[in-house]
Design an enzyme around this catalytic site. Structure first.
Site, PDB file in Angstrom:
ATOM      1  N   GLY A 217       4.355  28.118 -31.627  1.00  0.00           N
ATOM      2  CA  GLY A 217       5.645  27.505 -31.921  1.00  0.00           C
ATOM      3  C   GLY A 217       5.723  26.017 -31.729  1.00  0.00           C
ATOM      4  O   GLY A 217       6.789  25.427 -31.917  1.00  0.00           O
ATOM      5  N   LYS A 220       1.681  23.455 -34.956  1.00  0.00           N
ATOM      6  CA  LYS A 220       0.329  23.129 -35.428  1.00  0.00           C
ATOM      7  C   LYS A 220       0.237  23.280 -36.946  1.00  0.00           C
ATOM      8  O   LYS A 220      -0.284  22.402 -37.640  1.00  0.00           O
ATOM      9  CB  LYS A 220      -0.678  24.044 -34.729  1.00  0.00           C
ATOM     10  CG  LYS A 220      -0.679  23.910 -33.214  1.00  0.00           C
ATOM     11  CD  LYS A 220      -1.689  24.834 -32.575  1.00  0.00           C
ATOM     12  CE  LYS A 220      -1.292  26.293 -32.718  1.00  0.00           C
ATOM     13  NZ  LYS A 220      -0.040  26.617 -32.032  1.00  0.00           N
ATOM     14  N   GLU A 437      24.157  38.441  -8.180  1.00  0.00           N
ATOM     15  CA  GLU A 437      24.031  37.121  -8.797  1.00  0.00           C
ATOM     16  C   GLU A 437      24.629  36.040  -7.912  1.00  0.00           C
ATOM     17  O   GLU A 437      24.123  34.905  -7.891  1.00  0.00           O
ATOM     18  CB  GLU A 437      24.702  37.117 -10.173  1.00  0.00           C
ATOM     19  CG  GLU A 437      24.150  38.140 -11.152  1.00  0.00           C
ATOM     20  CD  GLU A 437      22.658  37.983 -11.359  1.00  0.00           C
ATOM     21  OE1 GLU A 437      22.137  36.852 -11.264  1.00  0.00           O
ATOM     22  OE2 GLU A 437      21.980  39.010 -11.619  1.00  0.00           O
ATOM     23  N   ASP A 514      12.719  40.335  -9.768  1.00  0.00           N
ATOM     24  CA  ASP A 514      12.707  39.238  -8.793  1.00  0.00           C
ATOM     25  C   ASP A 514      11.548  39.399  -7.817  1.00  0.00           C
ATOM     26  O   ASP A 514      10.834  38.428  -7.514  1.00  0.00           O
ATOM     27  CB  ASP A 514      14.034  39.202  -8.022  1.00  0.00           C
ATOM     28  CG  ASP A 514      15.223  38.979  -8.943  1.00  0.00           C
ATOM     29  OD1 ASP A 514      15.042  38.318  -9.986  1.00  0.00           O
ATOM     30  OD2 ASP A 514      16.321  39.476  -8.621  1.00  0.00           O
TER      31      ASP A 514
END
Length: 661
Positions: A217, A220, A437, A514
């Site tokens: 991505g 190239k 969170e 995590d």
């Protein structure tokens, strides 16, 4: 990277006209021949049976030819006048088929009599010759296709490279951004092609190969297309997989044919995309390696720098796996230059966004520099996707211009995943996710040196029920030990919050990723980064590796069992310390943890400013929805609840809709 939209290729009327003319000739030639034969018959006079009797009585019939016992053709001894024209031949139809009396009368006048089979009609002739016409047409068609290289069924050994013509839509270096060093290297090659004497006057030679290396991505292939647009020289392009076939020797033959075409058009450029499909390490036996692949690679090595040199042919190749390429392919003389096309920095990301946003109407509040700073680690393809998603969102919202809120939503969609609003969560799950969170966010705020929290949400995205997203204020290229230890503590913030609020018996599997990321990071600290006092600055490998040597697998051990046990103990010590640090931070600030969780349950998403206000112990201001978020229902409710005429109501936070409702 950036790229312009490639227009649809133009329709070729010339090619269609040539094919139509060819097939029309095939069909019309037999018809024309039949018409000519039929026209030759028109010189024969048509007479009645009565007229024939009179001519026969006057002895003016030279001969007669009977077909099917009913049709008579013949010649007169003396020309007669028929319809004002002298005719020497006649044709008539007998009133009675196979009449013996008619034959006797001819014999009485000594008229020579002959008979023949009836001639086939045009339809009969057409059905007789149509299969032959089709076979001949197909043979001519395949022969022409083989000559033009269009039908590979008879041309296995021919190269599949496509020669870019002058009418091909061009991509230039103006369409490429974020890789200035690579552009400079390729521009020098283009200048070499345009004016070789300028570089050869001091003994320099034309580079033989350029290898573009970089993550997926980064652009190239786009760089190669820009070279094709700028070089103004013949440019051949193909994929590495186009060489490989199931037939042995086909790949090598295609390599020879490719370079023969290149030498014919020299000086020219040849681009091979994903060269690792054909240039893998010889003798590895992995990834489908066999004699055909190795023969193809050997032929490529010989063509690039063998006994016969290919002057004027420059090979440009692209790959994102340079580690699997054969060393003989990478040496100077074959690939003289290796250009790294890496992830763009913040300035490069801004330039890429500008290139992609050139054809999109932008609102005045759009700041591409803000989007660039908020997208670290994204490649050019990801940035192009963000711009496209923003345009689609704005169109879906019936806007005339793309606003900043559309870019923010598109960025979240690309980086965090699509919102799963159809996922129904219970109140207990929403509460647990909110505290999870909030634990991540609070630890991130309290640990000095970490990246600031950009957004915290309990709206499910992708496979996650909630996300805490941090963004660096500037691109990082090196990471300190303190920063990594802080990231480990933040990773355990969610699990610690679950234990503190709901108890050790009610922790969930939500912290699995995590814990996995923290374990991998701690192991790399010990084995690669030299950040462990017990191990020291020594890079140690895994306890046991399975490697491939020559033609067989072998078990290879780099460290002893004692060192491996020490590594495991160090990893566990680092992770235990990070877990204890997160617990200490959250236990000392439980009030802020509750306030953050309550705010998440109310608003579902918190931005950076709101997280900072909660961390400082301040109340959150009422959230005013953007114009795009104010639905007709909200406007109707606000209008109905207006306190008095002439006063302006304040739009509060709309009722929080449960995730998945």
């Amino acid at each position: 990277m950036a790229d312009r939209k490639t227009p649809t290729p133009k329709f070729s009327w010339a090619g269609l006209s040539r094919n139509l003319v060819f097939w029309m000739l095939i069909i019309l030639i037999p018809i024309a021949f039949y018409q000519m034969v039929d026209a030759s018959r028109s010189a024969v006079g048509e007479i009645s049976y009565t007229e024939f009797q009179s001519y026969l009585d006057r002895d003016n019939i030279a001969r007669a030819e009977i077909t099917s016992g009913k049709f008579v053709e013949g010649e007169f001894k003396r020309p007669v006048t028929k319809d004002g024209q002298e005719v020497e031949k006649f044709r008539l139809v007998l009133p009675i088929q196979d009449s013996e009396l008619f034959i006797q009368r001819l014999e009485e006048h000594d008229v020579p009599i002959s008979a023949k089979e009836p001639k086939p009609s045009f339809g009969t002739l057409l059905f007789q010759f149509l299969p032959w016409v089709i076979l001949i047409a197909l043979w001519i068609f395949f022969f022409r296709q083989v000559q033009q290289g269009g039908n590979r069924a008879f041309a296995f050994g021919k190269s599949k490279a496509k020669l870019l013509s002058g009418d091909t839509p061009k991509t230039t270096f103006q369409d490429v951004a974020g890789c200035d060093e690579a552009k400079v290297e390729l521009e020098e090659i283009i200048e070499f092609l345009r004016d070789p004497q300028r570089f050869q006057r001091l003994g320099g030679r034309l580079p033989k190969g350029v290898l573009l290396v970089g993550p997926p991505g980064t652009g190239k292939t786009l760089l190669a297309r820009a070279v094709a647009g700028e070089a103004a020289r013949p440019f051949f392009s193909m994929s590495g997989s186009d060489f490989v076939e199931m037939f042995v020797g086909v790949g090598a033959s295609r390599v020879r044919d490719l370079f023969e075409q290149g030498k014919t058009h020299a000086p020219c450029l040849i681009f091979i995309d994903e060269i690792d499909a054909v240039g893998r390490h010889r003798g590895a036996g992995l990834g489908g390696g066999h004699d055909e692949r190795e023969q193809t690679l050997n032929q490529l090595l010989v063509e690039m720098d063998g006994f016969e040199s290919n002057e004027g042919v420059i090979l440009i190749a692209a790959t994102n796996r340079p580690d699997v390429l054969d060393p003989a392919l990478l040496r100077p003389g074959r690939f003289d230059r290796q250009i790294v096309v890496d992830m763009p920095d913040v300035r490069g990301r801004e330039m890429i966004l500008k290139v992609h946003a050139r054809k999109i109407p932008l609102a005045d509040d759009v700041g591409l520099s803000v989007i660039a700073r908020a997208t670290p680690g994204l490649a050019g393809a990801d940035l192009a996707n963000i711009v496209n998603e923003a345009a689609l969102l704005a169109a879906r919202r019936n806007k005339n211009k793309v606003e900043m809120v559309d870019f923010e939503d598109a960025k979240d969609k690309v980086m965090l995943g699509v919102e799963r609003k159809s996922l129904v969560l219970s109140d207990e799950e929403r509460k647990l996710t909110a505290y999870h969170e909030a634990g991540h966010a609070l630890v991130s705020v309290r640990v000095p040196g970490l990246d600031p929290v950009h957004k915290v949400t309990i709206v499910p995205r992708g496979r996650a029920l909630g996300i805490t997203f941090s963004l660096p204020e500037e691109d990082r290229h090196n990471y300190t030990k303190a920063y990594i230890l802080g990231r480990l503590a933040m990773a355990y913030g969610g699990r610690v919050a679950e234990e503190l609020i709901f108890g050790p018996e009610k922790v969930t599997t939500g912290a699995a990723q995590d814990i996995q990321q923290a374990t991998e990071m701690a192991r790399r600290m010990v084995t690669q980064f030299g950040m462990s006092e017990a191990i020291g600055p020594v890079a140690v490998g895994d306890r046991e590796q399975q490697i491939f040597l020559g033609r067989e697998f072998s078990q290879h051990r780099e460290i002893s069992d004692r060192t491996a046990d020490t590594v495991d103990a160090e990893v566990k010590r680092i992770l235990d310390a990070a877990f204890a640090r997160a617990r200490e931070i959250l236990q000392g600030d439980m009030e802020t943890l509750h306030r953050m969780a309550d705010a998440l349950l109310e608003r579902e998403t918190l931005d950076r400013e709101e997280v900072d206000l909660l961390a400082k112990g301040q109340d959150l201001p009422p959230r005013v929805p953007s114009e795009s978020a104010v639905t007709p229902e909200i406007k109707r409710d606000v209008k109905a609840q207006a306190p008095a005429a002439g006063t302006r109501p304040v739009l509060g936070t709309p009722p929080a809709e449960p995730a998945g409702a």
